[in-house]
Write a protein that holds these residues in place. Structure first.
Motif, PDB file in Angstrom:
ATOM      1  N   ASP A  11       0.823  -1.204   0.000  1.00 47.89           N
ATOM      2  CA  ASP A  11       0.000   0.000   0.000  1.00 47.89           C
ATOM      3  C   ASP A  11       0.860   1.258   0.000  1.00 47.89           C
ATOM      4  OD1 ASP A  11       0.879  -0.718   2.589  1.00 47.89           O
ATOM      5  OD2 ASP A  11      -0.800   0.327   3.558  1.00 47.89           O
ATOM      6  N   LEU A  12       1.898   1.268   0.827  1.00 49.12           N
ATOM      7  CA  LEU A  12       2.774   2.448   0.889  1.00 49.12           C
ATOM      8  C   LEU A  12       3.649   2.557  -0.352  1.00 49.12           C
ATOM      9  CD1 LEU A  12       3.845   2.414   4.657  1.00 49.12           C
ATOM     10  CD2 LEU A  12       2.036   3.734   3.544  1.00 49.12           C
ATOM     11  N   THR A  13       4.085   1.417  -0.881  1.00 48.84           N
ATOM     12  CA  THR A  13       4.874   1.443  -2.112  1.00 48.84           C
ATOM     13  C   THR A  13       4.072   2.053  -3.248  1.00 48.84           C
ATOM     14  OG1 THR A  13       6.192  -0.492  -1.455  1.00 48.84           O
ATOM     15  CG2 THR A  13       6.087   0.005  -3.804  1.00 48.84           C
ATOM     16  N   ASP A  14       2.827   1.591  -3.416  1.00 42.94           N
ATOM     17  CA  ASP A  14       1.961   2.138  -4.474  1.00 42.94           C
ATOM     18  C   ASP A  14       1.698   3.624  -4.247  1.00 42.94           C
ATOM     19  OD1 ASP A  14       1.853  -0.355  -5.605  1.00 42.94           O
ATOM     20  OD2 ASP A  14      -0.144  -0.842  -4.830  1.00 42.94           O
ATOM     21  N   ALA A  68       9.071  14.818   1.648  1.00 47.08           N
ATOM     22  CA  ALA A  68       7.890  15.562   1.176  1.00 47.08           C
ATOM     23  C   ALA A  68       6.670  14.647   1.083  1.00 47.08           C
ATOM     24  CB  ALA A  68       8.183  16.210  -0.173  1.00 47.08           C
ATOM     25  N   TRP A  69       6.868  13.410   0.634  1.00 47.78           N
ATOM     26  CA  TRP A  69       5.755  12.451   0.537  1.00 47.78           C
ATOM     27  C   TRP A  69       5.143  12.171   1.908  1.00 47.78           C
ATOM     28  CZ3 TRP A  69       6.533   7.056   2.088  1.00 47.78           C
ATOM     29  CH2 TRP A  69       5.382   6.283   1.958  1.00 47.78           C
ATOM     30  N   ILE A  70       6.000  11.885   2.878  1.00 48.55           N
ATOM     31  CA  ILE A  70       5.489  11.585   4.213  1.00 48.55           C
ATOM     32  C   ILE A  70       4.829  12.816   4.824  1.00 48.55           C
ATOM     33  CG2 ILE A  70       6.186  11.020   6.574  1.00 48.55           C
ATOM     34  CD1 ILE A  70       8.138   9.011   5.363  1.00 48.55           C
ATOM     35  N   SER A  71       5.434  13.962   4.645  1.00 44.94           N
ATOM     36  CA  SER A  71       4.854  15.203   5.184  1.00 44.94           C
ATOM     37  C   SER A  71       3.491  15.481   4.568  1.00 44.94           C
ATOM     38  CB  SER A  71       5.797  16.380   4.935  1.00 44.94           C
ATOM     39  OG  SER A  71       7.035  16.182   5.596  1.00 44.94           O
ATOM     40  N   ALA A  72       3.359  15.215   3.253  1.00 49.62           N
ATOM     41  CA  ALA A  72       2.081  15.446   2.577  1.00 49.62           C
ATOM     42  C   ALA A  72       1.014  14.472   3.070  1.00 49.62           C
ATOM     43  CB  ALA A  72       2.258  15.300   1.066  1.00 49.62           C
ATOM     44  N   ARG A  73       1.412  13.252   3.370  1.00 47.91           N
ATOM     45  CA  ARG A  73       0.452  12.232   3.781  1.00 47.91           C
ATOM     46  C   ARG A  73       0.079  12.297   5.264  1.00 47.91           C
ATOM     47  NH1 ARG A  73      -0.822  12.109  -0.888  1.00 47.91           N
ATOM     48  NH2 ARG A  73      -0.585  10.319  -2.263  1.00 47.91           N
ATOM     49  N   THR A  74       1.024  12.712   6.112  1.00 47.12           N
ATOM     50  CA  THR A  74       0.780  12.662   7.561  1.00 47.12           C
ATOM     51  C   THR A  74       0.689  14.029   8.214  1.00 47.12           C
ATOM     52  OG1 THR A  74       3.130  12.626   8.194  1.00 47.12           O
ATOM     53  CG2 THR A  74       2.089  10.496   7.659  1.00 47.12           C
ATOM     54  N   GLY A  75       1.177  15.066   7.526  1.00 47.43           N
ATOM     55  CA  GLY A  75       1.209  16.396   8.128  1.00 47.43           C
ATOM     56  C   GLY A  75       2.367  16.585   9.075  1.00 47.43           C
ATOM     57  N   GLU A  76       3.253  15.596   9.138  1.00 54.47           N
ATOM     58  CA  GLU A  76       4.421  15.651  10.027  1.00 54.47           C
ATOM     59  C   GLU A  76       5.685  15.304   9.245  1.00 54.47           C
ATOM     60  OE1 GLU A  76       4.476  15.741  13.635  1.00 54.47           O
ATOM     61  OE2 GLU A  76       2.332  16.023  13.928  1.00 54.47           O
ATOM     62  N   THR A  77       6.788  15.903   9.643  1.00 51.33           N
ATOM     63  CA  THR A  77       8.073  15.578   9.031  1.00 51.33           C
ATOM     64  C   THR A  77       8.599  14.273   9.617  1.00 51.33           C
ATOM     65  OG1 THR A  77       8.546  17.933   8.781  1.00 51.33           O
ATOM     66  CG2 THR A  77      10.422  16.415   8.634  1.00 51.33           C
ATOM     67  N   ALA A 119       7.782   7.518  10.735  1.00 56.42           N
ATOM     68  CA  ALA A 119       6.767   8.457  10.281  1.00 56.42           C
ATOM     69  C   ALA A 119       5.494   8.299  11.108  1.00 56.42           C
ATOM     70  CB  ALA A 119       6.459   8.221   8.806  1.00 56.42           C
ATOM     71  N   VAL A 120       4.889   9.413  11.445  1.00 56.54           N
ATOM     72  CA  VAL A 120       3.608   9.379  12.135  1.00 56.54           C
ATOM     73  C   VAL A 120       2.632   8.592  11.263  1.00 56.54           C
ATOM     74  CG1 VAL A 120       1.687  10.802  12.936  1.00 56.54           C
ATOM     75  CG2 VAL A 120       4.035  11.581  13.280  1.00 56.54           C
ATOM     76  N   GLU A 121       1.851   7.744  11.863  1.00 60.71           N
ATOM     77  CA  GLU A 121       0.849   6.891  11.211  1.00 60.71           C
ATOM     78  C   GLU A 121       1.467   5.699  10.494  1.00 60.71           C
ATOM     79  OE1 GLU A 121      -1.917   8.971   8.707  1.00 60.71           O
ATOM     80  OE2 GLU A 121      -1.919  10.723  10.021  1.00 60.71           O
ATOM     81  N   VAL A 146       8.806   0.147  -0.409  1.00 63.39           N
ATOM     82  CA  VAL A 146       8.667   0.471   1.011  1.00 63.39           C
ATOM     83  C   VAL A 146       8.463  -0.804   1.831  1.00 63.39           C
ATOM     84  CG1 VAL A 146       7.393   1.821   2.721  1.00 63.39           C
ATOM     85  CG2 VAL A 146       7.615   2.669   0.362  1.00 63.39           C
ATOM     86  N   TYR A 147       9.180  -0.880   2.955  1.00 64.68           N
ATOM     87  CA  TYR A 147       9.038  -1.975   3.906  1.00 64.68           C
ATOM     88  C   TYR A 147       8.747  -1.403   5.292  1.00 64.68           C
ATOM     89  CZ  TYR A 147      11.040  -5.079   0.420  1.00 64.68           C
ATOM     90  OH  TYR A 147      11.260  -5.793  -0.726  1.00 64.68           O
ATOM     91  N   ARG A 148       7.825  -2.031   5.998  1.00 58.53           N
ATOM     92  CA  ARG A 148       7.600  -1.683   7.402  1.00 58.53           C
ATOM     93  C   ARG A 148       8.647  -2.427   8.227  1.00 58.53           C
ATOM     94  NH1 ARG A 148       2.133  -1.534   5.607  1.00 58.53           N
ATOM     95  NH2 ARG A 148       1.142   0.447   6.169  1.00 58.53           N
ATOM     96  N   SER A 149       9.367  -1.704   9.044  1.00 57.60           N
ATOM     97  CA  SER A 149      10.410  -2.320   9.864  1.00 57.60           C
ATOM     98  C   SER A 149       9.788  -3.253  10.897  1.00 57.60           C
ATOM     99  CB  SER A 149      11.229  -1.239  10.569  1.00 57.60           C
ATOM    100  OG  SER A 149      12.237  -1.836  11.353  1.00 57.60           O
TER     101      SER A 149
END
Length: 200
Positions: free
Chosen positions: A33-36, A57-66, A99-101, A121-124
């Motif tokens: 899901d995150l890769t797509d 920038a991608w994470i900030s746009a998606r979560t509102g957090e750096t 990343a938040v969320e 993307v992989y979730r640790s």
């Protein structure tokens, strides 16, 4: 634990290696899901390469957090193993971040030769940041129970310090009957094959 193979060329010539995907799978879980989402966001926003600032920038746009370092502090933790000697992995570039969320992530950004690739993307699934930095450590044992370790894939040391000498891994590579597929690292104590694993 990731199994370690011996890439052997001839007696006294070879190195230790791991399957890169196996090494990643031991530390993370593929996030389709995150890769797509990342790939789609990059295309929509005109980004050809997954530079650190693009991922931020991608994470900030998606979560509102750096995003931050894996433990919530510092910058993205980037690894570039291209043209980097003495490691177990093939050439690979990736970043580790939190990343938040989304949680703790590892994102592949380049492959052999340092070419940028469509990011994956992989979730640790590990707790310690050091486990993502462990691309040079291996432990091994021969059939007679002699245990060895290397921290750079080149220098071999006795696990318990009983033998204080340092041996060179390439010098210990043996190729029985000139069959490179049977190559192994000979135990400095008894000559038996040492079987290695990546420590974490």
């Amino acid at each position: 634990m990731t199994s370690v193979s011996v890439e052997a060329w001839s007696h006294g010539d070879g190195y230790l290696t791991v399957d890169t995907q196996e090494w990643i799978n031991d530390r993370g879980e593929y996030a389709d899901d995150l890769t797509d989402d990342l790939r789609g966001w990059m295309e929509t926003n005109g980004h050809a390469h997954p530079h650190d600032d693009v991922i931020t920038a991608w994470i900030s746009a998606r979560t509102g957090e750096t995003p931050t370092g894996l433990h919530g502090d510092g910058q993205l933790w980037a690894h570039t193993l291209v043209n980097f000697s003495d490691h177990l992995l093939d050439d690979l570039g990736f970043v580790v971040l939190s990343a938040v969320e989304f949680g703790d992530l590892m994102i592949i950004v380049s492959d052999h030769g340092g070419r940028y690739v469509a990011p994956t993307v992989y979730r640790s699934t590990v707790d310690a940041l050091e486990e993502w930095a462990d691309y040079s450590n291996a432990e091994g044992e021969c059939a007679n129970g002699h245990r060895w370790c290397t921290h750079n894939t080149v220098d071999l040391h006795a696990w318990d310090g009983a033998d204080i000498r340092t041996y060179r891994v390439p010098d210990l590579v043996r190729v029985p009957f000139d069959d490179r597929t049977r190559g192994y690292v000979a135990c400095p104590s008894c000559g038996k094959a040492v079987r290695f694993i990546c420590r974490f």
